[in-house]
Design an enzyme around this catalytic site. Sequence first.
Site, mmCIF file in Angstrom:
data_model
loop_
_atom_site.group_PDB
_atom_site.id
_atom_site.type_symbol
_atom_site.label_atom_id
_atom_site.label_comp_id
_atom_site.label_asym_id
_atom_site.label_seq_id
_atom_site.Cartn_x
_atom_site.Cartn_y
_atom_site.Cartn_z
ATOM 1 N N GLN A 62 0.857 -1.175 0.000
ATOM 2 C CA GLN A 62 0.000 0.000 0.000
ATOM 3 C C GLN A 62 0.899 1.233 0.000
ATOM 4 O O GLN A 62 1.514 1.555 1.013
ATOM 5 C CB GLN A 62 -0.913 -0.003 1.239
ATOM 6 C CG GLN A 62 -1.810 -1.227 1.337
ATOM 7 C CD GLN A 62 -2.844 -1.267 0.236
ATOM 8 O OE1 GLN A 62 -3.556 -0.295 -0.011
ATOM 9 N NE2 GLN A 62 -2.936 -2.394 -0.453
ATOM 10 N N GLU A 63 1.004 1.883 -1.146
ATOM 11 C CA GLU A 63 1.913 3.021 -1.278
ATOM 12 C C GLU A 63 1.240 4.325 -0.869
ATOM 13 O O GLU A 63 0.016 4.400 -0.743
ATOM 14 C CB GLU A 63 2.415 3.129 -2.723
ATOM 15 C CG GLU A 63 3.305 1.992 -3.118
ATOM 16 C CD GLU A 63 3.844 2.094 -4.528
ATOM 17 O OE1 GLU A 63 4.723 1.282 -4.851
ATOM 18 O OE2 GLU A 63 3.395 2.955 -5.313
ATOM 19 N N ASN A 64 2.068 5.341 -0.693
ATOM 20 C CA ASN A 64 1.603 6.660 -0.326
ATOM 21 C C ASN A 64 2.545 7.672 -0.943
ATOM 22 O O ASN A 64 3.762 7.449 -0.962
ATOM 23 C CB ASN A 64 1.596 6.781 1.201
ATOM 24 C CG ASN A 64 0.889 8.010 1.678
ATOM 25 O OD1 ASN A 64 1.376 9.128 1.499
ATOM 26 N ND2 ASN A 64 -0.258 7.819 2.304
ATOM 27 N N ALA A 66 3.579 10.325 0.201
ATOM 28 C CA ALA A 66 4.518 10.777 1.229
ATOM 29 C C ALA A 66 5.350 9.579 1.687
ATOM 30 O O ALA A 66 5.086 8.963 2.708
ATOM 31 C CB ALA A 66 3.769 11.404 2.401
ATOM 32 N N GLU A 74 4.194 -7.875 3.055
ATOM 33 C CA GLU A 74 4.524 -8.798 4.143
ATOM 34 C C GLU A 74 4.074 -8.244 5.486
ATOM 35 O O GLU A 74 3.439 -8.938 6.290
ATOM 36 C CB GLU A 74 6.034 -9.069 4.198
ATOM 37 C CG GLU A 74 6.589 -9.695 2.945
ATOM 38 C CD GLU A 74 7.124 -8.673 1.944
ATOM 39 O OE1 GLU A 74 6.413 -7.671 1.643
ATOM 40 O OE2 GLU A 74 8.241 -8.875 1.456
#
Length: 160
Positions: A62-64, A66, A74
């Site tokens: 789950q990227e962001n 920021a 994992e």
Amino acid sequence: MKSNQINIPYKEIPRAEFSEEIKLLEQHAIEAARKAYAPYSHFLVGAAVLLQSGTIVTGSNQENAAYPSGLCAERTALFSAGALYPDDPVVALLIVAFSEGKRVDMITPCGACRQVLLEVSSRFNRSFQVIMSGEQRAIVLDDNKMLLPFAFDGSDLPKE
């Protein structure tokens, strides 16, 4: 000065020899990877955690925008397992990854994930299997602690 060497035992399993358990975990990890939120890296990772009870918990990266506020697959899976099933030890963790729509040949946990894997095994006082699954083969470590030699395991922290 004395030189030493660390040997890390692992198995390489061709796809044709995958057990039913590995096939099932891989299927769950692939489904999780498809749900990854990776608009920046376009690197989709899925993880499937097998618990002692037979329950399978999945997670995806789950990227962001920021950085580094995102979370790896994992850790997403392991933290979910710990929150939902706090007394059910981890038996195995399988990870898969896709880049530019193609399966990555070999995916390994990042350093932060390796530290979390160590903590999970310390929590339950038992090691677990790590399966890094690619298109043609899987690399299998029977002891997750082999991913992080000379690890900080918290044993030097103050005791209550």
